[in-house]
Design a protein around this motif. Structure first.
Motif, PDB file in Angstrom:
ATOM      1  N   LEU A   1       0.835  -1.196   0.000  1.00  0.00           N
ATOM      2  CA  LEU A   1       0.000   0.000   0.000  1.00  0.00           C
ATOM      3  C   LEU A   1       0.874   1.252   0.000  1.00  0.00           C
ATOM      4  O   LEU A   1       1.855   1.331   0.736  1.00  0.00           O
ATOM      5  CB  LEU A   1      -0.912   0.017   1.228  1.00  0.00           C
ATOM      6  N   GLU A   2       0.516   2.208  -0.811  1.00  0.00           N
ATOM      7  CA  GLU A   2       1.202   3.500  -0.816  1.00  0.00           C
ATOM      8  C   GLU A   2       0.553   4.382   0.245  1.00  0.00           C
ATOM      9  O   GLU A   2      -0.621   4.728   0.131  1.00  0.00           O
ATOM     10  CB  GLU A   2       1.114   4.163  -2.194  1.00  0.00           C
ATOM     11  N   VAL A   3       1.321   4.720   1.261  1.00  0.00           N
ATOM     12  CA  VAL A   3       0.770   5.441   2.404  1.00  0.00           C
ATOM     13  C   VAL A   3       1.367   6.840   2.487  1.00  0.00           C
ATOM     14  O   VAL A   3       2.596   6.978   2.489  1.00  0.00           O
ATOM     15  CB  VAL A   3       1.077   4.676   3.710  1.00  0.00           C
ATOM     16  N   PRO A   4       0.546   7.873   2.555  1.00  0.00           N
ATOM     17  CA  PRO A   4       1.091   9.221   2.779  1.00  0.00           C
ATOM     18  C   PRO A   4       1.833   9.267   4.100  1.00  0.00           C
ATOM     19  O   PRO A   4       1.342   8.758   5.119  1.00  0.00           O
ATOM     20  CB  PRO A   4      -0.166  10.106   2.805  1.00  0.00           C
ATOM     21  N   ARG A   5       3.023   9.849   4.095  1.00  0.00           N
ATOM     22  CA  ARG A   5       3.852   9.871   5.307  1.00  0.00           C
ATOM     23  C   ARG A   5       3.674  11.165   6.077  1.00  0.00           C
ATOM     24  O   ARG A   5       3.254  12.188   5.531  1.00  0.00           O
ATOM     25  CB  ARG A   5       5.329   9.696   4.921  1.00  0.00           C
ATOM     26  N   ASP A   6       4.072  11.092   7.355  1.00  0.00           N
ATOM     27  CA  ASP A   6       4.072  12.278   8.198  1.00  0.00           C
ATOM     28  C   ASP A   6       5.516  12.735   8.323  1.00  0.00           C
ATOM     29  O   ASP A   6       6.155  13.058   7.338  1.00  0.00           O
ATOM     30  CB  ASP A   6       3.432  11.961   9.547  1.00  0.00           C
ATOM     31  N   VAL A   7       6.092  12.726   9.524  1.00  0.00           N
ATOM     32  CA  VAL A   7       7.446  13.229   9.718  1.00  0.00           C
ATOM     33  C   VAL A   7       8.494  12.193   9.334  1.00  0.00           C
ATOM     34  O   VAL A   7       9.469  12.493   8.654  1.00  0.00           O
ATOM     35  CB  VAL A   7       7.645  13.674  11.186  1.00  0.00           C
ATOM     36  N   ALA A   8       8.294  10.943   9.780  1.00  0.00           N
ATOM     37  CA  ALA A   8       9.285   9.897   9.552  1.00  0.00           C
ATOM     38  C   ALA A   8       8.891   9.031   8.364  1.00  0.00           C
ATOM     39  O   ALA A   8       7.727   8.978   7.961  1.00  0.00           O
ATOM     40  CB  ALA A   8       9.419   9.034  10.805  1.00  0.00           C
ATOM     41  N   TRP A   9       9.881   8.302   7.812  1.00  0.00           N
ATOM     42  CA  TRP A   9       9.618   7.462   6.649  1.00  0.00           C
ATOM     43  C   TRP A   9       8.624   6.353   6.964  1.00  0.00           C
ATOM     44  O   TRP A   9       7.815   5.972   6.121  1.00  0.00           O
ATOM     45  CB  TRP A   9      10.917   6.863   6.125  1.00  0.00           C
TER      46      TRP A   9
ATOM     47  N   HIS B   1       0.607   9.563   7.685  1.00  0.00           N
ATOM     48  CA  HIS B   1      -0.002  10.882   7.842  1.00  0.00           C
ATOM     49  C   HIS B   1      -1.329  10.732   8.587  1.00  0.00           C
ATOM     50  O   HIS B   1      -2.136   9.851   8.260  1.00  0.00           O
ATOM     51  CB  HIS B   1      -0.233  11.541   6.485  1.00  0.00           C
ATOM     52  N   PRO B   2      -1.579  11.538   9.609  1.00  0.00           N
ATOM     53  CA  PRO B   2      -2.791  11.366  10.420  1.00  0.00           C
ATOM     54  C   PRO B   2      -4.094  11.503   9.653  1.00  0.00           C
ATOM     55  O   PRO B   2      -5.139  11.053  10.132  1.00  0.00           O
ATOM     56  CB  PRO B   2      -2.656  12.447  11.504  1.00  0.00           C
TER      57      PRO B   2
ATOM     58  N   SER C   1      -4.092   3.421  15.015  1.00  0.00           N
ATOM     59  CA  SER C   1      -4.758   4.568  15.640  1.00  0.00           C
ATOM     60  C   SER C   1      -5.441   5.501  14.651  1.00  0.00           C
ATOM     61  O   SER C   1      -6.374   6.216  15.030  1.00  0.00           O
ATOM     62  CB  SER C   1      -3.760   5.362  16.491  1.00  0.00           C
ATOM     63  N   THR C   2      -5.001   5.503  13.385  1.00  0.00           N
ATOM     64  CA  THR C   2      -5.623   6.440  12.437  1.00  0.00           C
ATOM     65  C   THR C   2      -5.899   5.833  11.067  1.00  0.00           C
ATOM     66  O   THR C   2      -6.939   6.090  10.461  1.00  0.00           O
ATOM     67  CB  THR C   2      -4.735   7.694  12.224  1.00  0.00           C
ATOM     68  N   TYR C   3      -4.986   5.023  10.541  1.00  0.00           N
ATOM     69  CA  TYR C   3      -5.088   4.592   9.142  1.00  0.00           C
ATOM     70  C   TYR C   3      -6.216   3.594   8.915  1.00  0.00           C
ATOM     71  O   TYR C   3      -6.929   3.670   7.914  1.00  0.00           O
ATOM     72  CB  TYR C   3      -3.750   3.996   8.695  1.00  0.00           C
ATOM     73  N   LEU C   4      -6.381   2.648   9.824  1.00  0.00           N
ATOM     74  CA  LEU C   4      -7.470   1.687   9.680  1.00  0.00           C
ATOM     75  C   LEU C   4      -8.801   2.329  10.075  1.00  0.00           C
ATOM     76  O   LEU C   4      -8.858   3.099  11.036  1.00  0.00           O
ATOM     77  CB  LEU C   4      -7.233   0.473  10.571  1.00  0.00           C
ATOM     78  N   PRO C   5      -9.875   2.012   9.366  1.00  0.00           N
ATOM     79  CA  PRO C   5     -11.187   2.500   9.800  1.00  0.00           C
ATOM     80  C   PRO C   5     -11.512   1.977  11.191  1.00  0.00           C
ATOM     81  O   PRO C   5     -11.185   0.833  11.527  1.00  0.00           O
ATOM     82  CB  PRO C   5     -12.150   1.924   8.753  1.00  0.00           C
ATOM     83  N   GLU C   6     -12.140   2.782  11.985  1.00  0.00           N
ATOM     84  CA  GLU C   6     -12.463   2.389  13.356  1.00  0.00           C
ATOM     85  C   GLU C   6     -13.370   1.162  13.377  1.00  0.00           C
ATOM     86  O   GLU C   6     -14.359   1.087  12.644  1.00  0.00           O
ATOM     87  CB  GLU C   6     -13.143   3.552  14.084  1.00  0.00           C
ATOM     88  N   GLY C   7     -12.996   0.172  14.193  1.00  0.00           N
ATOM     89  CA  GLY C   7     -13.807  -1.024  14.350  1.00  0.00           C
ATOM     90  C   GLY C   7     -13.845  -1.940  13.140  1.00  0.00           C
ATOM     91  O   GLY C   7     -14.746  -2.765  13.015  1.00  0.00           O
ATOM     92  N   ARG C   8     -12.843  -1.852  12.283  1.00  0.00           N
ATOM     93  CA  ARG C   8     -12.891  -2.610  11.018  1.00  0.00           C
ATOM     94  C   ARG C   8     -12.222  -3.978  11.096  1.00  0.00           C
ATOM     95  O   ARG C   8     -12.602  -4.909  10.377  1.00  0.00           O
ATOM     96  CB  ARG C   8     -12.245  -1.776   9.902  1.00  0.00           C
ATOM     97  N   ALA C   9     -11.203  -4.136  11.939  1.00  0.00           N
ATOM     98  CA  ALA C   9     -10.463  -5.398  11.990  1.00  0.00           C
ATOM     99  C   ALA C   9     -11.184  -6.430  12.854  1.00  0.00           C
ATOM    100  O   ALA C   9     -11.604  -6.134  13.969  1.00  0.00           O
ATOM    101  CB  ALA C   9      -9.058  -5.160  12.535  1.00  0.00           C
ATOM    102  N   GLU C  10     -11.318  -7.644  12.343  1.00  0.00           N
ATOM    103  CA  GLU C  10     -11.915  -8.732  13.117  1.00  0.00           C
ATOM    104  C   GLU C  10     -10.893  -9.355  14.061  1.00  0.00           C
ATOM    105  O   GLU C  10     -11.245  -9.820  15.142  1.00  0.00           O
ATOM    106  CB  GLU C  10     -12.476  -9.802  12.184  1.00  0.00           C
ATOM    107  N   GLU C  11      -9.626  -9.363  13.633  1.00  0.00           N
ATOM    108  CA  GLU C  11      -8.561  -9.885  14.475  1.00  0.00           C
ATOM    109  C   GLU C  11      -7.301  -9.049  14.274  1.00  0.00           C
ATOM    110  O   GLU C  11      -7.054  -8.554  13.173  1.00  0.00           O
ATOM    111  CB  GLU C  11      -8.244 -11.352  14.152  1.00  0.00           C
ATOM    112  N   VAL C  12      -6.507  -8.922  15.331  1.00  0.00           N
ATOM    113  CA  VAL C  12      -5.168  -8.331  15.255  1.00  0.00           C
ATOM    114  C   VAL C  12      -4.208  -9.359  15.850  1.00  0.00           C
ATOM    115  O   VAL C  12      -4.440  -9.865  16.951  1.00  0.00           O
ATOM    116  CB  VAL C  12      -5.080  -7.003  16.027  1.00  0.00           C
TER     117      VAL C  12
END
Length: 241
Positions: free
Chosen positions: A38-46, A50-51, A128-139
């Motif tokens: 997945l191509e993810v927009p970055r914040d400060v570090a590589w 991005h929030p 904390s931000t990238y995944l939709p809230e309550g979307r994962a069935e397992e971690v």
């Protein structure tokens, strides 16, 4: 003047190493990344996210299936096996080491695991931000870096505050699965999760039964050969209402 931006609020649970990749891994990264990574927009570090970046699972996987997320997928043995044997579910591997990502993509390609995606990023930011809230069935968190030296234990991924981060990403009734071959880390994990609001044990006794979806790896065999006992844990997010 605006406040200077903080690099990161908390210590990360990894040290980013620039280990050399084999020619096959370099080729895999170049050829297979468009399909799997997945191509993810970055914040400060590589390895930051991005929030304001958000994953759209339905768009990415082409359906609205169950999503299973593995944190620190390493060489990808567990998640590639799961993805190739559970075609009706969708899988996301979170890892920061490129050699591991490359190996995962190679094996996924050989196995025809079209329901697997990878992200090169710091796990707490994904949860904390990238995944939709309550979307994962397992971690899944299998054999995270134990940071066994006392002065480094603050870097451990599973520490106070982390369960709330996982809870945000998990669906109600969803499961957090953990495993480690370091006894003191297993005890810390259990203490932290037992005290976490919104989670309850999904096992009886001191430890959970070995998760049958976790394939035996060379890493696990090495720990066993050194006399370390493998300990599993499983916690369920308590549904609201």
């Amino acid at each position: 003047m605006p406040e200077p931006r903080t690099f990161r609020d908390e210590p990360v649970s990894f040290v980013r190493r620039s280990g050399r990749m084999s020619e096959a891994q370099e080729r895999a990264f170049a050829e297979l990344s468009p399909r799997y990574l997945l191509e993810v927009p970055r914040d400060v570090a590589w390895t930051s996210v991005h929030p304001e970046a958000r994953l759209d699972p339905a768009a990415e996987y082409g359906r609205d299936g169950r999503l299973i997320v593995e944190i620190g997928s390493g060489q990808g043995h567990a998640i590639v096996h799961a993805a190739s044997t559970r075609p009706d579910d969708d899988f996301l591997a979170v890892e920061v080491f490129r050699a591991g990502l490359a190996r995962t993509m190679l094996d996924a390609d050989k196995a025809g695991a079209v329901n697997l995606r990878l992200i090169e990023a710091n796990a707490p930011e994904v949860l904390s931000t990238y995944l939709p809230e309550g979307r994962a069935e397992e971690v899944w968190i299998f054999f995270p870096d134990p940071w066994h030296k006392k002065r480094h234990t603050k870097r451990r991924l599973v520490r106070p505050g982390f369960p709330q981060t996982v809870a945000r990403a998990l669906a109600g009734g969803g499961t957090l699965r953990l495993a480690t071959d370091w006894e003191d880390y297993a005890l810390q994990m259990r203490e932290v999760l037992d005290a976490a609001p919104g989670f309850e044990r999904a096992f009886d006794g001191d430890w959970a039964e070995r998760f049958d979806g976790r394939v035996m790896t060379a890493f696990e065999r090495k720990g066993i050969a050194k006399g370390r006992e493998i300990r599993d844990l499983a916690y369920r997010k308590v549904s609201k209402g």
